[in-house]
Design a protein around this motif. Structure first.
Motif, short mmCIF file in Angstrom:
data_model
loop_
_atom_site.label_atom_id
_atom_site.label_comp_id
_atom_site.label_asym_id
_atom_site.label_seq_id
_atom_site.Cartn_x
_atom_site.Cartn_y
_atom_site.Cartn_z
N THR A 1 20.17 0.50 -14.33
CA THR A 1 20.51 0.61 -15.75
C THR A 1 21.62 1.63 -15.98
N GLU A 2 21.87 2.49 -14.99
CA GLU A 2 22.92 3.50 -15.12
C GLU A 2 23.35 3.98 -13.75
N HIS A 3 24.67 4.07 -13.54
CA HIS A 3 25.25 4.66 -12.33
C HIS A 3 25.94 5.96 -12.75
N SER A 4 25.87 6.97 -11.87
CA SER A 4 26.63 8.19 -12.12
C SER A 4 27.01 8.81 -10.77
N GLU B 1 0.81 -1.22 0.00
CA GLU B 1 0.00 0.00 0.00
C GLU B 1 0.84 1.27 0.00
N ALA B 2 2.16 1.15 0.14
CA ALA B 2 3.04 2.32 0.19
C ALA B 2 2.97 3.07 -1.14
N THR B 3 3.05 4.39 -1.08
CA THR B 3 2.96 5.21 -2.29
C THR B 3 3.99 4.82 -3.32
N GLN B 4 5.25 4.61 -2.90
CA GLN B 4 6.28 4.28 -3.88
C GLN B 4 5.98 2.96 -4.59
N VAL B 5 5.36 2.02 -3.89
CA VAL B 5 5.03 0.73 -4.49
C VAL B 5 3.88 0.88 -5.48
N ARG B 6 2.88 1.65 -5.12
CA ARG B 6 1.78 1.90 -6.06
C ARG B 6 2.29 2.62 -7.29
N ASN B 7 3.25 3.54 -7.11
CA ASN B 7 3.85 4.23 -8.25
C ASN B 7 4.61 3.26 -9.15
N ILE B 8 5.39 2.37 -8.56
CA ILE B 8 6.17 1.40 -9.33
C ILE B 8 5.26 0.50 -10.16
N ALA B 9 4.08 0.20 -9.64
CA ALA B 9 3.15 -0.66 -10.37
C ALA B 9 2.71 -0.03 -11.69
N VAL B 10 2.66 1.30 -11.76
CA VAL B 10 2.24 1.96 -12.99
C VAL B 10 3.40 2.58 -13.77
N ARG B 11 4.52 2.79 -13.10
CA ARG B 11 5.68 3.41 -13.74
C ARG B 11 6.93 2.82 -13.09
N PRO B 12 7.48 1.74 -13.63
CA PRO B 12 8.58 1.04 -12.96
C PRO B 12 9.94 1.73 -13.02
N GLU B 13 10.07 2.78 -13.81
CA GLU B 13 11.34 3.50 -13.87
C GLU B 13 11.50 4.32 -12.59
N VAL B 14 12.66 4.16 -11.93
CA VAL B 14 12.90 4.84 -10.66
C VAL B 14 14.27 5.51 -10.69
N GLY B 15 14.46 6.43 -9.77
CA GLY B 15 15.76 7.03 -9.51
C GLY B 15 16.17 6.68 -8.09
N ILE B 16 17.46 6.45 -7.89
CA ILE B 16 17.98 6.08 -6.57
C ILE B 16 19.21 6.91 -6.28
N VAL B 17 19.34 7.34 -5.03
CA VAL B 17 20.57 7.98 -4.57
C VAL B 17 20.98 7.30 -3.28
N VAL B 18 22.26 6.94 -3.19
CA VAL B 18 22.84 6.42 -1.95
C VAL B 18 23.96 7.38 -1.56
N PHE B 19 23.93 7.83 -0.31
CA PHE B 19 24.94 8.76 0.19
C PHE B 19 25.04 8.64 1.70
N ASP B 20 26.13 9.12 2.25
CA ASP B 20 26.33 9.15 3.69
C ASP B 20 25.77 10.47 4.20
N ALA C 1 19.82 5.22 -12.19
CA ALA C 1 18.55 5.02 -12.89
C ALA C 1 18.31 3.52 -12.85
N ALA C 2 17.07 3.11 -12.59
CA ALA C 2 16.78 1.68 -12.44
C ALA C 2 15.35 1.38 -12.84
N THR C 3 15.08 0.09 -12.94
CA THR C 3 13.73 -0.41 -13.15
C THR C 3 13.38 -1.25 -11.93
#
Length: 160
Positions: free
Chosen positions: A131-134, A53-72, A86-88
């Motif tokens: 799909t892409e790291h930067s 039921e989380a918003t991000q999960v409902r979003n992924i169900a209709v638009r699987p393209e996501v952005g991710i950032v990992v940082f300290d 960039a990921a799916t």
């Protein structure tokens, strides 16, 4: 530009952290950003657990393209060390679910077994495939970058 140092730094950032910022969008393109606890399998596959039921999960169900950032988040301001991806993303099922839970539960601090993350449990397992790291160009400063010609911060592709 030699990206070798950036790639070493990028791997270290992913190895040292456990929360990623997951950016999704709904069917109308409205953005949503969520911090999620992750377990990485290498540097291109990230697993996490969320409520269906989380918003991000409902979003992924209709638009699987996501952005991710990992940082300290404890780094000094201006150090600019982060890995942008960039990921799916998808919910895991079948054999993919078995594999994802094996990886996730081997490193996650949860005392629950895999049955807690299968229907009818209240949580599900998800995977993001990069799909892409930067990373930010190390030349980004008040002087023009000799490689990219830009003064403002900008990203360069890295291969982790």
């Amino acid at each position: 530009m030699d990206t070798g140092k950036l790639e070493v730094t990028g791997r270290a950032i992913i190895d040292a952290n456990r929360f990623m910022t997951l950016g999704t969008a709904d069917s109308d393109g409205r953005p949503w950003v969520s911090p999620v606890f992750y377990v990485a399998d290498g540097y291109s596959t990230f697993y996490w657990i969320s409520s269906p039921e989380a918003t991000q999960v409902r979003n992924i169900a209709v638009r699987p393209e996501v952005g991710i950032v990992v940082f300290d988040s404890q780094q000094e301001p201006g150090s600019d060390e982060a890995v942008y991806m960039a990921a799916t993303a998808c919910e895991l099922t079948g054999a993919e679910l078995d594999r994802g839970l094996e990886v996730y539960l081997s490193a996650a601090p949860f005392g629950r077994g895999p049955e807690a993350f299968r229907p009818p449990g209240q949580y599900r397992a998800y995977r993001a495939t990069v799909t892409e790291h930067s990373m930010l160009c190390p030349q980004a400063s008040s002087e023009p970058c000799p490689v990219h010609g830009r003064v403002s911060d900008h990203r360069v592709a890295v291969f982790l």
